[in-house]
Design a protein around this motif. Structure first.
Motif, PDB file in Angstrom:
ATOM      1  N   ALA A  56       0.826  -1.208   0.000  1.00 42.42           N
ATOM      2  CA  ALA A  56       0.000   0.000   0.000  1.00 42.42           C
ATOM      3  C   ALA A  56       0.862   1.261   0.000  1.00 42.42           C
ATOM      4  N   ASP A  57       1.977   1.242   0.728  1.00 46.66           N
ATOM      5  CA  ASP A  57       2.830   2.431   0.796  1.00 46.66           C
ATOM      6  C   ASP A  57       3.443   2.780  -0.556  1.00 46.66           C
ATOM      7  N   ASN A  58       3.541   1.784  -1.453  1.00 48.25           N
ATOM      8  CA  ASN A  58       4.077   2.028  -2.799  1.00 48.25           C
ATOM      9  C   ASN A  58       2.995   2.391  -3.800  1.00 48.25           C
ATOM     10  N   ALA A  59       1.740   2.416  -3.359  1.00 49.78           N
ATOM     11  CA  ALA A  59       0.599   2.691  -4.255  1.00 49.78           C
ATOM     12  C   ALA A  59       0.488   1.640  -5.351  1.00 49.78           C
ATOM     13  N   ASP A  60       0.746   0.376  -4.994  1.00 48.79           N
ATOM     14  CA  ASP A  60       0.643  -0.712  -5.973  1.00 48.79           C
ATOM     15  C   ASP A  60      -0.780  -0.817  -6.518  1.00 48.79           C
ATOM     16  N   GLN A  61      -0.862  -1.163  -7.809  1.00 45.90           N
ATOM     17  CA  GLN A  61      -2.155  -1.385  -8.444  1.00 45.90           C
ATOM     18  C   GLN A  61      -2.406  -2.858  -8.752  1.00 45.90           C
ATOM     19  N   GLN A  62      -1.473  -3.735  -8.369  1.00 45.74           N
ATOM     20  CA  GLN A  62      -1.626  -5.162  -8.628  1.00 45.74           C
ATOM     21  C   GLN A  62      -1.862  -5.911  -7.331  1.00 45.74           C
ATOM     22  N   LEU A  63      -2.473  -7.084  -7.465  1.00 46.54           N
ATOM     23  CA  LEU A  63      -2.666  -8.015  -6.363  1.00 46.54           C
ATOM     24  C   LEU A  63      -1.866  -9.264  -6.681  1.00 46.54           C
ATOM     25  N   PHE A 119       8.898  -5.828 -20.246  1.00 44.21           N
ATOM     26  CA  PHE A 119       8.212  -4.848 -19.415  1.00 44.21           C
ATOM     27  C   PHE A 119       8.131  -3.520 -20.171  1.00 44.21           C
ATOM     28  N   GLY A 120       7.251  -2.669 -19.703  1.00 39.85           N
ATOM     29  CA  GLY A 120       7.064  -1.356 -20.312  1.00 39.85           C
ATOM     30  C   GLY A 120       6.515  -0.377 -19.290  1.00 39.85           C
ATOM     31  N   GLN A 121       5.913   0.692 -19.781  1.00 44.28           N
ATOM     32  CA  GLN A 121       5.437   1.753 -18.922  1.00 44.28           C
ATOM     33  C   GLN A 121       4.522   1.213 -17.817  1.00 44.28           C
ATOM     34  N   GLY A 122       4.819   1.637 -16.586  1.00 41.64           N
ATOM     35  CA  GLY A 122       3.992   1.257 -15.451  1.00 41.64           C
ATOM     36  C   GLY A 122       4.270  -0.112 -14.882  1.00 41.64           C
ATOM     37  N   GLN A 123       5.353  -0.756 -15.321  1.00 40.46           N
ATOM     38  CA  GLN A 123       5.666  -2.111 -14.858  1.00 40.46           C
ATOM     39  C   GLN A 123       7.045  -2.136 -14.195  1.00 40.46           C
ATOM     40  N   HIS A 124       7.177  -2.932 -13.151  1.00 37.61           N
ATOM     41  CA  HIS A 124       8.363  -2.905 -12.296  1.00 37.61           C
ATOM     42  C   HIS A 124       8.626  -4.326 -11.791  1.00 37.61           C
ATOM     43  N   ARG A 127      14.202  -3.672 -12.554  1.00 41.57           N
ATOM     44  CA  ARG A 127      14.011  -3.187 -13.925  1.00 41.57           C
ATOM     45  C   ARG A 127      12.669  -2.467 -13.970  1.00 41.57           C
ATOM     46  N   VAL A 128      12.673  -1.233 -14.465  1.00 39.78           N
ATOM     47  CA  VAL A 128      11.474  -0.408 -14.420  1.00 39.78           C
ATOM     48  C   VAL A 128      11.124   0.094 -15.815  1.00 39.78           C
ATOM     49  N   GLY A 129       9.815   0.105 -16.086  1.00 39.72           N
ATOM     50  CA  GLY A 129       9.327   0.532 -17.392  1.00 39.72           C
ATOM     51  C   GLY A 129       9.062   2.017 -17.453  1.00 39.72           C
ATOM     52  N   ILE A 130      10.082   2.811 -17.235  1.00 40.72           N
ATOM     53  CA  ILE A 130       9.988   4.264 -17.349  1.00 40.72           C
ATOM     54  C   ILE A 130      10.725   4.682 -18.611  1.00 40.72           C
ATOM     55  N   TRP A 174       6.649   4.755  -8.134  1.00 38.31           N
ATOM     56  CA  TRP A 174       7.899   4.956  -8.862  1.00 38.31           C
ATOM     57  C   TRP A 174       7.660   4.977 -10.370  1.00 38.31           C
ATOM     58  N   VAL A 175       6.991   3.974 -10.906  1.00 34.16           N
ATOM     59  CA  VAL A 175       6.946   3.811 -12.363  1.00 34.16           C
ATOM     60  C   VAL A 175       5.722   4.462 -13.005  1.00 34.16           C
ATOM     61  N   GLY A 176       4.739   4.875 -12.216  1.00 32.81           N
ATOM     62  CA  GLY A 176       3.564   5.501 -12.790  1.00 32.81           C
ATOM     63  C   GLY A 176       2.577   4.491 -13.358  1.00 32.81           C
ATOM     64  N   ASP A 177       1.529   5.008 -13.995  1.00 33.65           N
ATOM     65  CA  ASP A 177       0.461   4.148 -14.513  1.00 33.65           C
ATOM     66  C   ASP A 177       0.839   3.510 -15.843  1.00 33.65           C
ATOM     67  N   PRO A 178       0.334   2.303 -16.124  1.00 37.23           N
ATOM     68  CA  PRO A 178       0.429   1.769 -17.489  1.00 37.23           C
ATOM     69  C   PRO A 178      -0.325   2.680 -18.455  1.00 37.23           C
ATOM     70  N   ASP A 179       0.045   2.599 -19.740  1.00 38.35           N
ATOM     71  CA  ASP A 179      -0.667   3.364 -20.761  1.00 38.35           C
ATOM     72  C   ASP A 179      -0.866   2.491 -21.988  1.00 38.35           C
ATOM     73  N   GLU A 180      -1.245   3.112 -23.120  1.00 40.92           N
ATOM     74  CA  GLU A 180      -1.548   2.336 -24.331  1.00 40.92           C
ATOM     75  C   GLU A 180      -0.323   1.632 -24.890  1.00 40.92           C
ATOM     76  N   SER A 181       0.879   2.047 -24.506  1.00 44.84           N
ATOM     77  CA  SER A 181       2.101   1.403 -25.001  1.00 44.84           C
ATOM     78  C   SER A 181       2.519   0.206 -24.158  1.00 44.84           C
ATOM     79  N   THR A 182       1.894  -0.019 -23.023  1.00 41.65           N
ATOM     80  CA  THR A 182       2.318  -1.045 -22.073  1.00 41.65           C
ATOM     81  C   THR A 182       2.058  -2.438 -22.630  1.00 41.65           C
ATOM     82  N   PRO A 183       3.075  -3.310 -22.652  1.00 43.24           N
ATOM     83  CA  PRO A 183       2.879  -4.685 -23.142  1.00 43.24           C
ATOM     84  C   PRO A 183       2.243  -5.568 -22.081  1.00 43.24           C
TER      85      PRO A 183
END
Length: 300
Positions: free
Chosen positions: A90-97, A169-174, A196-199, A273-282
Motif C-alpha cells: 500500500a505504501d508504494n501505491a501498488d495497483q496489482q494483487l 516490461f514497459g510503462q507502469g511495470q516494475h 528493472r522499471v518501465g519508465i 515509482w513507475v507511474g500508470d500503465p498506458d496504451e504502449s504497455t505490453p
C-alpha cells in the motif's frame, strides 16, 4: 561504485521461448541438476563458496499456505513464519494483487495463472489486467501479478546470491529480485539485487539499490531492454556488499546488515515509482527465471 555502458552476455543455455508460454506437465521437465552440476553451471560464483539453496525450476513448487515447503506467493503471516500478511504494498501505491492457484474469495477461485512452468526448465512470472467480470474477486485491483519468496523456506546471513533472468516490461511495470530481513520488524533494511522499471529512458538501467543505513538508489546502464538473459548476483559478507551483472562487479558498499535475509522475485504495477500503465504497455509483463541459487562459505 562503477557506472557505465557494457554489452550483455547471452550465455545461450536455453532456446528462445514465447512469452507467456502455457504450463507443462511434470513429465515434460528436465532432470534436476545435482548441487555439484548446478555449481559448475555458475561461472560467476566467487571462490570459497558452497551451494546452500537452489531451484532449477525442473518442477514448480508454490506454497501459498506458507508451510515452508515451496515458494511463498505473497508476504504471509503465520505463527511459524511471521511476516507482513500483504498481497500488495500500500505504501508504494501498488495497483496489482499478488495471486496464486489457491487465491479465492468466498470459495470462488480466480482462474488467472501467473506462475507458468515451461518445458525448458524455466518459470515465467506474469502480471496482467483483470477482466471487468473478475474484479469482484480481486478486491477491485485492476491487475494481478506473480510473487515468489523464500520467506518461510530459506534465509541466510551473508553469502553469494544469484539468479538468471530476462524480462519483458514497459510503462507502469516494475520487476525486482531482492532481499528482506527474516525479522519483519526491520522492513527498512533491503537489498535490491536487480530492479528493472518501465519508465521512458530507463529500460536499459539495472537498478542495484540498498535501503536502510545508508539508503542509496544506484544503477548501471546495460545494452538492450531486458529481454536478453542476464545473470544478476550479489555477494554479502561482514565487510562489503557487492553487486554483479554477468559476473562483473558494478557496485560496492560497506556492509550494514547483520541479520539473515530471504529472497524475493516479484512485480509491481502502477506504483509511485513507475507511474500508470498506458496504451504502449505490453501485456502480459513477464519475468522469466532460469534458476535461483544461494551459496555460503563453510563454517570453520
Amino acid at each position: 561504485m562503477r557506472h557505465g555502458t557494457r554489452r550483455l552476455l547471452c550465455l545461450g543455455l536455453l532456446p528462445t521461448l514465447a512469452w507467456g508460454q502455457s504450463p507443462v506437465s511434470p513429465s515434460a521437465t528436465r532432470a534436476k541438476a545435482t548441487p555439484q552440476e548446478a555449481a559448475a553451471r555458475s561461472p560467476y560464483v566467487p571462490p570459497g563458496y558452497e551451494l546452500s539453496f537452489q531451484d532449477e525450476f525442473d518442477a514448480l513448487q508454490l506454497d501459498p499456505r506458507a508451510t515452508g515447503k515451496g515458494w511463498q506467493t505473497y508476504f504471509p503471516w503465520t505463527e511459524a513464519c511471521p511476516g507482513f500478511n500483504v498481497r500488495y504494498f500500500a505504501d508504494n501505491a501498488d495497483q496489482q494483487l499478488w495471486v496464486d492457484p489457491d487465491y479465492n474469495v468466498d470459495g470462488k477461485r480466480l482462474k488467472m495463472p501467473v506462475h507458468l512452468l515451461t518445458a525448458d526448465g524455466t518459470v515465467q512470472l506474469l502480471a496482467k489486467p483483470v477482466p471487468s467480470q473478475q474484479l469482484p474477486l480481486t478486491q477491485g485491483f485492476r491487475y494481478v501479478g506473480a510473487a515468489m519468496t523464500t520467506q518461510c523456506r530459506f534465509w541466510q546471513q551473508f553469502g553469494y546470491f544469484e539468479a538468471r533472468l530476462r524480462f519483458r516490461f514497459g510503462q507502469g511495470q516494475h520487476w525486482a529480485f531482492w532481499m528482506l530481513p527474516k525479522n519483519p520488524e526491520h522492513p527498512h533494511l533491503e537489498l535490491d539485487i536487480v530492479e528493472r522499471v518501465g519508465i521512458k529512458g530507463e529500460r536499459s538501467r539495472v537498478y542495484q539499490n540498498s535501503h536502510g543505513e545508508p539508503t542509496d538508489i544506484s544503477f548501471v546502464e546495460v545494452d538492450g531492454d531486458g529481454e536478453d538473459w542476464i545473470t544478476y548476483g550479489l555477494e554479502w559478507n561482514e565487510e562489503e556488499i557487492t553487486w554483479f551483472v554477468d559476473g562483473e562487479p558494478t557496485r560496492q558498499v560497506k556492509n550494514y546488515i547483520w541479520e539473515p535475509m530471504y529472497l524475493i522475485i516479484c512485480c509491481e504495477i502502477g506504483n509511485s515509482w513507475v507511474g500508470d500503465p498506458d496504451e504502449s504497455t505490453p501485456w502480459p509483463t513477464v519475468a522469466e527465471v532460469d534458476y535461483v541459487r544461494a551459496y555460503q562459505k563453510p563454517k570453520d
